[in-house]
Write an enzyme that holds these catalytic residues in place. Structure first.
Site, PDB file in Angstrom:
ATOM      1  NE  ARG A 173     -11.177  -9.882  -1.493  1.00  0.00           N
ATOM      2  CZ  ARG A 173     -11.557  -8.927  -2.332  1.00  0.00           C
ATOM      3  NH1 ARG A 173     -11.997  -9.244  -3.541  1.00  0.00           N
ATOM      4  NH2 ARG A 173     -11.518  -7.658  -1.974  1.00  0.00           N
ATOM      5  CE  LYS A 177      -3.719  -1.897   2.943  1.00  0.00           C
ATOM      6  NZ  LYS A 177      -4.892  -1.690   2.081  1.00  0.00           N
TER       7      LYS A 177
END
Length: 459
Positions: free
Chosen positions: A313, A239
């Site tokens: 996820r 990120k």
């Protein structure tokens, strides 16, 4: 920090809740000195304004809290919490509050006393409230404690809340309520067939783990699954710094699930509760998982990794597959999963997904009643093709950027074996301070779920 109501006392200060259109009527019954004082102070009943009225001895005889208009109240919630923050220390008794607002406003008052003071002293409200008549004060205190737990966990930085510390927090809650708890850690995850949880967390210094808590011996089986990514660097798809600053909150799903679990257990709800928290840190190291890797989940589905920053996820997939093996009556997952959800509904609303009409109907009414806004999003089956890359069964990060929250929810649904399921894609953070919600970690969706569960589970 005391999130409890004050004991009833005859010396409590009356706090008159007065809407703008009711001020004239209220003043008509007051002595001239009070009329003059209110007029001189310019008090109009505007939302959030307070006014202290002195008695003849110089002490506070009463206080007024402006309740605005229906229009101004519709633009926020927990209005009296804003008043609590401006009142001096003391014990107050509400007068004139509409009975249908008593529960919400009383809870907001309790939450106005929350402060995260682990590292620095804060200034929460000091004014205490006697519980209004007709409310379940004990229930509200339990809910406030659950919310405080969630906020404390989210607010704690990863330096003090890694997967091991999150496990310790779960153990404390289990001990408090007499629940059983078991943890599968490190390479044992592979031996117990939790390969995705291990893969996501293996590059961190603190080992990944699956925390398994159980409580209750009878009633419907409810499984709560919370994303416990204690810090998310994005992995090898690193990120940018601006996006990494809030990643201590990436375990907000786990924190919210724990807060909800506390509420359920403390209230003695007649359910068999199963809480699963995959706790990991998505770190960067030579053994980090890579873009292009193809992983096999617990239920045998293969997953192509197209972005290591879509790790939440993955850990949820293994936990959901395990949850489904026990065939509970309902599975609910909560996760700070996608930025797409924030683009869709902003930071204040909890988007959720379900194929259960009963859950959607129950949440619709519950969310409004307890001032915990939610919004149903679609499990849009035609988008299933977007998460099927061809080289594997599933794609963890479909290209194109469309429907990011929906495709993530569809991905998770693949691991629930068709069982009744609801997924919350929450934010877990208040970016700007508001009444009863200081800037920082916040629970989202838990109170609405607590209210809705009796209908969802037919209790």
């Amino acid at each position: 920090m005391t999130l409890t109501f004050a004991p009833d006392t005859a010396s409590a200060i009356p706090l008159h809740v007065i809407a703008e259109d009711a001020l004239e009527t209220w003043l008509a019954d007051q002595p001239e000195r009070i009329k003059a004082w209110v007029g001189a102070a310019g008090f109009t009943g505007a939302l959030g304004r307070t006014l202290l009225i002195p008695g003849e001895a110089g002490t506070i005889e009463m206080a007024l809290a402006g309740y605005g208009s229906a229009c101004t109240r519709a633009r926020g919630r927990f209005h009296l919490a804003g008043c609590a923050a401006t009142l001096p220390e003391g014990t107050y008794r509400l007068e004139g509050l509409p009975s249908d607002q008593a529960e919400t406003e009383a809870l907001g008052w309790l939450l106005s006393h929350y402060a995260f003071e682990r590292y620095h002293s804060q200034s929460p409200a000091k004014a205490r409230l006697i519980a209004p008549e007709g409310i379940d004060a004990t229930r509200l205190e339990i809910i406030a404690a659950g919310e405080a737990l969630t906020r404390d966990l989210i607010n704690t930085p990863a330096s003090d809340l890694g997967p091991d510390a999150l496990e310790a927090a779960c153990t404390a809650i289990a001990t408090q309520h007499g629940a059983s708890i078991e943890t599968i850690c490190g390479r044992d995850l592979l031996d117990h067939n939790f390969p995705l949880i291990h893969t996501v967390g293996r590059a961190a210094e603190t080992e990944p783990r699956l925390i398994d808590m159980r409580w209750g011996k009878s009633g419907p089986k409810l499984t709560l699954v919370g994303k416990g990514v204690c810090f998310d660097t994005g992995g090898l798809n690193l990120k940018p710094g601006s996006n990494m600053g809030l990643m201590k909150k990436d375990m907000g799903g786990a924190a919210t699930v724990l807060g909800l679990a506390h509420m359920i257990m403390a209230l003695g709800m007649p359910v068999q509760l199963h809480v699963l928290i995959p706790a990991v840190e998505n770190a960067v190291a030579g053994n980090a998982f890579r873009p292009g890797d193809i992983l096999t989940a617990r239920n045998g589905l293969t997953v192509e990794i197209n972005n290591t920053d879509a790790e939440g996820r993955l850990v949820l997939a293994d936990a959901l597959a395990f949850a489904a093996e026990e065939c509970p009556d309902f599975i609910i997952s909560m996760a700070t999963l996608t930025g797409a959800a924030r683009v869709a509904v902003g930071p204040d609303i909890s988007p959720y997904y379900t194929d259960s009409a009963a859950m959607a109907a129950a949440l619709e009414g519950a969310a409004e009643k307890v001032a915990d806004p939610v919004w149903r999003m679609p499990f849009h089956t035609p988008y299933e093709a977007m998460i099927e890359p061809g080289i594997a069964d599933l794609d963890n990060a479909p290209s194109g950027g469309f429907a990011g929250s929906i495709t993530a929810a569809l991905f998770l649904r693949r691991f629930t074996d068709g069982l009744p399921y609801g997924h919350f894609d929450i934010y877990g953070w208040t970016p700007t301070a508001a009444p009863a919600r200081p800037k920082g970690g916040v629970g989202m969706g838990a109170r609405a779920l607590l209210e809705a569960l009796p209908k969802v589970l037919s209790l």
